[in-house]
Design an enzyme around this catalytic site. Structure first.
Site, PDB file in Angstrom:
ATOM      1  N   SER A   1      37.259  51.331  26.316  1.00 40.12           N
ATOM      2  CA  SER A   1      37.836  51.870  25.076  1.00 40.12           C
ATOM      3  C   SER A   1      37.043  51.449  23.848  1.00 40.12           C
ATOM      4  O   SER A   1      36.323  50.451  23.868  1.00 40.12           O
ATOM      5  CB  SER A   1      39.286  51.426  24.865  1.00 40.12           C
ATOM      6  OG  SER A   1      40.092  51.802  25.938  1.00 40.12           O
TER       7      SER A   1
ATOM      8  N   ASP B   1      38.974  37.915  33.110  1.00 38.75           N
ATOM      9  CA  ASP B   1      39.070  37.724  34.558  1.00 38.75           C
ATOM     10  C   ASP B   1      40.467  37.206  34.882  1.00 38.75           C
ATOM     11  O   ASP B   1      40.800  36.059  34.563  1.00 38.75           O
ATOM     12  CB  ASP B   1      38.009  36.721  35.009  1.00 38.75           C
ATOM     13  CG  ASP B   1      37.904  36.611  36.519  1.00 38.75           C
ATOM     14  OD1 ASP B   1      38.696  37.265  37.215  1.00 38.75           O
ATOM     15  OD2 ASP B   1      37.032  35.865  37.004  1.00 38.75           O
TER      16      ASP B   1
ATOM     17  N   ASP C   1      41.339  35.979  41.059  1.00 33.84           N
ATOM     18  CA  ASP C   1      40.441  35.052  41.740  1.00 33.84           C
ATOM     19  C   ASP C   1      40.607  35.207  43.249  1.00 33.84           C
ATOM     20  O   ASP C   1      41.725  35.361  43.757  1.00 33.84           O
ATOM     21  CB  ASP C   1      40.759  33.604  41.340  1.00 33.84           C
ATOM     22  CG  ASP C   1      40.583  33.371  39.856  1.00 33.84           C
ATOM     23  OD1 ASP C   1      39.570  33.832  39.303  1.00 33.84           O
ATOM     24  OD2 ASP C   1      41.468  32.738  39.245  1.00 33.84           O
TER      25      ASP C   1
END
Length: 799
Positions: free
Chosen positions: A250, A322, A325
Site C-alpha cells: 500500500s 514479522d 516464527d
C-alpha cells in the site's frame, strides 16, 4: 402439413415461453436498488439513496437501524464474496470448489483461526455497542438471505445459502490477518538455502534492512546453532488457490496544512491488494444524528477499515512486521506422542477436523500442535522432511480485540480517542494513517511487537527444543514506530522499513525503498499541494531506482558484438527516465533484462522450484538493487560451468542477450513493436471465471495498463518464464480527502461497487480506474438527494 405447422407453432411458442421465463428469472437475480421493503427489526424508516455508481447513502434515525440496513444492501451486492471469505478460516472452500481446495482447507484449519474465534466470541460482552451494531448488521444480511434473490454463483455451485453469525465476522478478520503474512513464504526458504548452500550464500542476500536506504522516520514529542533438515515450503501454492484476493502492500501520505495550498490537511491512501472480481472494498455512506462515516468495508465486516467524515480520515498500509516464527521440534526417540522442551518432554496435542468436499467424501485429517502452534508437516505437503516444524503466529496467541479496535476507530471524535483504539489491533501489523480537520497528521504502526534474545534471527527456522530462542517479552504499544505532527509536515508509508525506537530495529519483510524515495522526493518538492496535484501523484508511474540501476549495468556490457538495433535500444535504456507508459520500449526491455539477471544469478544454485519460491517473496524485490551493486559475490558464479567462474559483467551480458532473444521470439525482430502495453495487462478474475466458457461473463478485462511494480501507481506482477507481466495486485482503491473541501473528495474502485454480474454497477468503474480517473465521494445530503439514481426505502415491520 397442417399437423406439422401446429407442431412447429407449439415448439416456437414453448421456446418463446422458455426464453421469456429465463429472462424473467435472470432479471429476478439482480439487486434491487429502488422501491420499498419491510425490514424486520428496524425502529423507524430508513432511506437509502444510491448515487450514479451504486454507492448507498444510508440515512437512519439511529445506529442500529443504519447498520441493519447496511447489512442488507451490502449482502445484495456482495453475498457471494461474503460467503467465500467466511469459509476460508473454517475450511469450507472444498465444499464449494471440490477436491483441489482440500490442501488449502487443511492449511487454514490448522492455523486455528476458527477455534480462536470460538474462544473470542464466548468472552464477548453481548451488551456492548460494538456487538449490538455487529448483530444489527448481521440481521440485515440474514434478512436478505431469507427474502432476497439468490446470487447466480450459488446456482452454479449448487451451494445453499445459510445465515451469518458473529463468528463469521471474526473468521473473516482472521483470514485478513494471515493474508498479510510474508514469513510463511520466506523463513523456510531461507533456512533451506542456508542448509543446502551454507552461510556464505545466505549472507549475501538482502535479508536485513540496508541502513543506506530510506526508512520511515519516527517522531515522538516528549511529554513532561541451527537445526538442519531438507524443508520445502509450498505455502505459496496453497495461497495461490484461494478464490479471494490477498493483501500485499500500500501507499499513503497525509499532508499537514503547511504543505497544502488551502491550508488544510490532505489525506491520500491506496491500499495494494490482489485484483479480483468483485473488488475488495464495498463503499457505503452511513448517516445518523449521532454518527456519520463514508467507509470502505470488507465483505461481512460491519465497521469500515478505511473511512472519513467531516472531522477526520483514516486508512492503512501494511506494516510488514514479522509476526510468524517457525520452530524445529524434537520428537521423543521412543515415544512419538511427546516433544522436547527445556523443561522436559511434553505431549503433542492432537486435533481432528472434517472437511466437506463437493462431489466427494468428507475428508478427515489429524494434525498435532506444540506450545508454539501447529506442526505443518503433512498438512497439504507444505513442509517436506522428517523433522517436525511448527508455526507460532501472534494472531492466535493473545486476546483478540480487533473488532473493538475497528469500532473505536470508527466512533472516535478526535485524535486522542482514535489513538486509544489502536493498541487493540494486534495482528495483522498495519500502518494506520490519520488526518483531521484540526490540522493533525499522524502515523502509527499497530501490532503486538515482541522482543527476541540477542543474535536470534526470526528469518530462519528456530530451535524449538532448547528454550533459548523463545520470545522474551511483549513491547508496550508506546514503543511502536509512529510520527505525530512531525516538523517536516507530512507522514507517509510505502511498506518500507520504519526507523528504530529505543535502539531496536523491528524485524520484518519490508519492501524496498523505491516507492518511498519517489513519495518523499515529490512531497518535499513543493508546499502548495491541492486535490488535483495529489490525485496526479497517486498515478505517478516513474521509478527513481530502476534507471540508476540499469545505467550502472549498461556500463558493464561489452558493446562490440552488439547489432545496430541493440545499440539503439541500449542508448534509449541508458537515457530512460524510469517512466512506465504504454508505448515505452525501455520498460519492457528493462524487465526482461531484470528477470534474466535474476534467473542467471540464482537458479543454478537454488534450482527451479526454489527460484520460483524466491520470486514470490519480498526478499527478491529488496535484493534487486542491493545485489546488482555488488561487483563481487558468490551468487554471480554459475555452478554448472565447472571450468570457469562467472563475474557480474558476464552475467549482465548474458542476461541482455537472453532478454533480446526472448523479445524477438515474442514480439518479432522490430524493437519498435516491443511496447509495454503488449505485455503489461490487467484482468480482474472471478472464481467462476476460471471456467473458460464463463470467463467473459464474470471476469473484467483484460486492459493494457501503465505503471509497474514498486512505483507509486503500483501495478505488480509475478515474474515467470512466460515473459508476460499480467498484473496481479495494485491499488484496491485510490482515495483523496481534502479537508478544505471535504464534500468534493474523490475516489475510485478497480471495477465496480456490486459483485453481482447482473448489476449495472458490476464493472462501471473499470475503465475509469485504468484511465486514472476519479469520482466524487458525495457527502452533501441535498446533492445526494437531487442526483440520486434511485431510492430504496426500508420500512419497519408492523408486528
Amino acid at each position: 402439413m397442417k399437423k406439422l405447422k401446429k407442431v412447429l407453432l407449439v415448439l416456437i411458442s414453448t421456446l418463446c415461453l422458455v426464453v421469456i421465463g429465463l429472462l424473467i428469472f435472470i432479471n429476478s437475480l439482480k439487486p434491487d436498488y429502488n422501491g420499498k421493503k419491510t425490514l424486520s427489526g428496524i425502529q423507524t424508516e430508513v432511506n437509502v439513496f444510491y448515487d450514479a455508481y451504486g454507492i448507498p447513502h444510508i440515512y437512519a434515525n439511529n445506529k442500529e437501524d443504519a447498520f441493519q440496513s447496511l447489512g442488507y444492501v451490502h449482502a445484495q451486492d456482495r453475498l457471494w464474496q461474503m460467503e467465500l471469505l467466511r469459509r476460508i478460516a473454517k475450511g469450507g472452500l472444498s465444499e464449494v470448489f471440490g477436491k483441489d481446495l482440500v490442501g488449502t482447507d487443511k492449511f487454514f484449519l490448522s492455523l486455528g483461526i476458527d477455534d480462536y474465534t470460538t474462544e473470542t466470541v464466548s468472552n464477548l460482552d453481548m451488551e456492548s455497542e460494538m456487538v449490538t451494531l455487529s448483530n444489527a448488521y448481521l440481521d440485515g444480511i440474514n434478512q436478505f438471505i431469507a427474502e432476497g434473490p439468490t446470487p447466480v454463483e450459488f446456482y452454479l455451485t449448487g451451494l445453499e445459502k445459510e445465515p451469518f453469525s458473529i463468528e463469521d465476522v471474526y473468521n473473516t478478520m482472521g483470514y485478513m490477518a494471515f493474508s498479510f503474512a510474508m514469513a510463511h513464504k520466506t523463513d523456510p526458504l531461507l533456512t533451506n538455502l542456508r542448509n543446502q548452500l551454507g552461510d556464505e550464500y545466505v549472507n549475501e542476500l538482502a535479508i536485513e534492512s540496508d541502513t543506506s536506504t530510506l526508512w520511515i522516520k519516527n517522531f515522538k514529542k516528549t511529554v513532561s546453532d541451527s537445526l538442519k533438515t531438507n524443508i520445502t515450503a509450498n505455502v505459496t501454492s496453497v495461497m495461490e488457490k484461494l478464490p479471494v484476493p490477498k493483501f500485499v502492500g500500500s501507499n499513503s501520505w497525509v499532508l499537514s496544512p503547511e504543505k497544502t495550498k488551502n491550508g488544510k490537511v490532505i489525506f491520500a491512501n491506496d491500499p495494494h491488494i490482489e485484483f479480483a472480481q468483485p473488488s475488495v472494498w464495498y463503499e457505503a455512506h452511513v448517516i445518523t444524528p449521532e454518527y456519520e462515516k463514508y467507509g470502505y468495508h470488507l465483505a461481512g465486516v460491519p465497521f469500515p477499515i478505511l473511512a472519513h467524515d467531516r472531522n477526520l480520515a483514516f486508512g492503512l498500509t501494511m506494516f510488514e512486521n514479522d509476526d510468524i516464527d517457525f520452530y524445529f521440534e524434537e520428537t521423543h526417540p521412543s515415544d512419538s506422542t511427546k516433544y522436547k522442551t527445556e523443561s522436559g518432554w511434553k505431549n503433542y496435542e492432537y486435533v481432528t477436523k472434517n472437511i466437506k468436499v463437493k462431489d466427494g467424501e468428507t475428508t478427515i485429517f489429524k494434525y498435532k500442535k506444540t506450545r508454539h502452534g501447529p506442526v505443518l508437516n503433512n498438512i497439504a505437503d507444505q513442509i517436506k522432511g522428517e523433522t517436525p516444524i511448527s508455526m507460532s503466529w501472534i494472531y492466535t496467541q493473545v486476546d483478540n480485540e480487533i473488532m473493538k479496535g475497528l469500532y473505536g476507530m470508527c466512533t472516535a471524535k478526535d485524535i486522542d480517542e482514535f489513538k486509544k483504539a489502536l493498541p487493540k489491533i494486534h495482528a495483522p501489523g498495519l500502518n494506520i494513517m490519520y488526518g483531521d480537520a484540526k490540522g493533525n497528521v499522524a502515523w502509527w504502526a499497530t501490532a503486538k511487537l515482541y522482543q527476541m534474545p540477542d543474535s536470534v534471527s526470526t528469518k530462519f527456522v528456530l530451535n524449538g527444543a532448547s528454550g533459548e530462542e523463545e520470545r522474551l517479552d511483549y513491547l508496550d504499544f508506546s514503543e511502536n514506530p509512529s510520527a505525530i505532527n512531525p516538523p517536516w509536515n507530512y507522514v507517509y508509508s510505502a511498506n518500507n522499513q520504519p526507523d528504530s525506537i529505543s535502539g531496536m530495529v523491528y524485524p520484518g519483510y519490508y519492501l524496498p525503498e523505491n516507492r518511498a524515495v519517489r513519495i518523499v522526493e515529490l512531497l518535499s518538492s513543493k508546499d502548495d499541494w491541492d486535490l488535483e496535484s495529489t490525485s496526479k501523484m497517486t498515478l505517478d508511474i516513474t521509478s527513481p531506482i530502476n534507471p540508476k540501476m540499469v545505467s550502472e549495468l549498461i556500463k558493464l556490457l561489452d558493446i562490440t558484438p552488439l547489432s545496430n538495433d541493440q545499440l539503439v535500444q541500449l542508448d534509449a535504456l541508458k537515457n530512460w527516465d524510469g517512466t512506465y507508459t504504454l508505448e515505452s520500449t525501455s520498460a519492457l526491455l528493462y524487465h526482461r533484462c531484470e528477470y534474466y539477471v535474476l534467473k542467471n544469478t540464482f537458479e543454478d544454485e537454488m534450482g527451479t522450484e526454489q527460484f520460483n519460491q524466491f520470486l514470490a517473496t519480498h526478499l527478491f524485490k529488496r535484493h534487486i538493487a542491493f545485489g546488482t551493486r555488488k561487483e563481487k559475490g558468490i551468487w554471480w558464479d554459475n555452478i554448472t560451468t565447472k571450468d570457469k567462474v562467472e563475474t557480474r559483467d558476464e552475467i549482465a551480458l548474458k542476461s541482455f542477450a537472453d532478454a533480446w532473444k526472448s523479445l524477438v521470439a515474442d514480439f518479432g525482430p522490430d524493437p519498435s513493436e516491443w511496447t509495454w502495453d503488449k505485455a503489461h495487462t490487467l484482468e480482474h478474475p472471478h472464481p467462476i471465471g476460471q471456467v473458460e466458457s464463463l470467463r467473459k461473463f464474470f471476469n473484467v478485462g483484460p486492459y493494457p495498463v501503465e505503471g509497474t511494480q514498486e512505483v507509486i501507481n503500483n501495478m505488480s506482477f509475478k515474474y515467470d518464464s512466460t515473459g508476460l507481466y499480467r498484473v496481479s495486485s495494485g491499488p484496491s482503491t485510490r482515495r483523496i480527502i481534502d479537508f478544505s473541501d471535504v464534500e468534493n473528495s474523490i475516489s475510485i474502485l478497480p471495477t465496480g461497487q456490486s459483485g453481482n454480474p447482473l448489476s449495472k454497477y458490476y464493472k462501471d468503474q473499470a475503465e475509469l480506474f485504468v484511465n486514472g480517473e476519479f469520482r466524487k465521494m458525495m457527502m452533501n445530503k441535498e446533492e445526494i438527494e437531487e442526483t440520486a439514481a434511485s431510492l430504496l426505502v426500508f420500512k419497519p415491520s408492523k408486528e
